[in-house]
Design a protein around this motif. Structure first.
Motif, mmCIF file in Angstrom:
data_model
loop_
_atom_site.group_PDB
_atom_site.id
_atom_site.type_symbol
_atom_site.label_atom_id
_atom_site.label_comp_id
_atom_site.label_asym_id
_atom_site.label_seq_id
_atom_site.Cartn_x
_atom_site.Cartn_y
_atom_site.Cartn_z
ATOM 1 N N UNK A 1 -15.235 -18.534 65.289
ATOM 2 C CA UNK A 1 -14.078 -19.182 65.906
ATOM 3 C C UNK A 1 -13.421 -20.180 64.969
ATOM 4 N N UNK A 2 -14.217 -20.941 64.234
ATOM 5 C CA UNK A 2 -13.659 -21.912 63.288
ATOM 6 C C UNK A 2 -12.882 -21.200 62.192
ATOM 7 N N UNK A 3 -13.458 -20.143 61.637
ATOM 8 C CA UNK A 3 -12.789 -19.387 60.582
ATOM 9 C C UNK A 3 -11.487 -18.766 61.093
ATOM 10 N N UNK A 4 -11.510 -18.249 62.320
ATOM 11 C CA UNK A 4 -10.301 -17.669 62.898
ATOM 12 C C UNK A 4 -9.227 -18.732 63.128
ATOM 13 N N UNK A 5 -9.631 -19.913 63.603
ATOM 14 C CA UNK A 5 -8.659 -21.003 63.798
ATOM 15 C C UNK A 5 -8.019 -21.408 62.473
ATOM 16 N N UNK A 6 -8.825 -21.535 61.423
ATOM 17 C CA UNK A 6 -8.287 -21.898 60.112
ATOM 18 C C UNK A 6 -7.307 -20.839 59.608
ATOM 19 N N UNK A 7 -7.656 -19.583 59.792
ATOM 20 C CA UNK A 7 -6.798 -18.495 59.317
ATOM 21 C C UNK A 7 -5.496 -18.436 60.107
ATOM 22 N N UNK A 8 -5.559 -18.616 61.428
ATOM 23 C CA UNK A 8 -4.334 -18.620 62.237
ATOM 24 C C UNK A 8 -3.418 -19.781 61.856
ATOM 25 N N UNK A 9 -4.001 -20.940 61.597
ATOM 26 C CA UNK A 9 -3.197 -22.098 61.195
ATOM 27 C C UNK A 9 -2.552 -21.849 59.834
ATOM 28 N N UNK A 10 -3.289 -21.263 58.906
ATOM 29 C CA UNK A 10 -2.721 -20.940 57.596
ATOM 30 C C UNK A 10 -1.572 -19.941 57.741
#
Length: 118
Positions: A60-69
């Motif tokens: 979930x953290x990795x997905x949040x970072x990728x969506x924000x990028x």
């Protein structure tokens, strides 16, 4: 976060992009990119993380970072594409937003989505 209207949520759409899209990769991210028919043209995104990435909170953290990028990079990109992004590295590779931004910018450059002057 990527706005909800700019997210790909249907599995048949993801399958369409997987089977016919252009592929590009950089670091912990792999993307498939295919043109879409939105009017007005806009980019739509989805982020996929398998269990190899780690526990649920890591994914979930990795997905949040990728969506924000993706949200931060979207104004610089050509519009009218569907982008499916796979995480292939875990939290040890996706250490922060700067890593996700660099990887997505490099993927966009390889796919020739970066507009002129960027």
């Amino acid at each position: 976060m990527v706005e909800r209207r700019n997210r790909i949520t249907e599995s048949y759409e993801i399958q369409r992009i997987r089977s016919g899209g252009q592929s590009a990769a950089c670091g912990p991210l792999v993307a498939r990119i295919a043109p879409n028919q939105t009017d007005p043209p806009r980019n739509r995104y989805t982020v996929i993380a398998g269990k190899k990435v780690g526990k649920a909170h890591d994914r979930n953290r990795c997905k949040r970072l990728t969506r924000e990028a993706a949200r931060l990079l979207d104004p610089d990109l050509q519009q009218g594409y569907d982008v499916v992004i796979w995480l292939r590295g875990g939290v040890d590779e996706m250490t922060g937003l700067d890593v996700a931004r660099h990887a997505l910018r490099e993927i966009a450059r390889k796919a020739r989505l970066i507009g002129s002057g960027t």
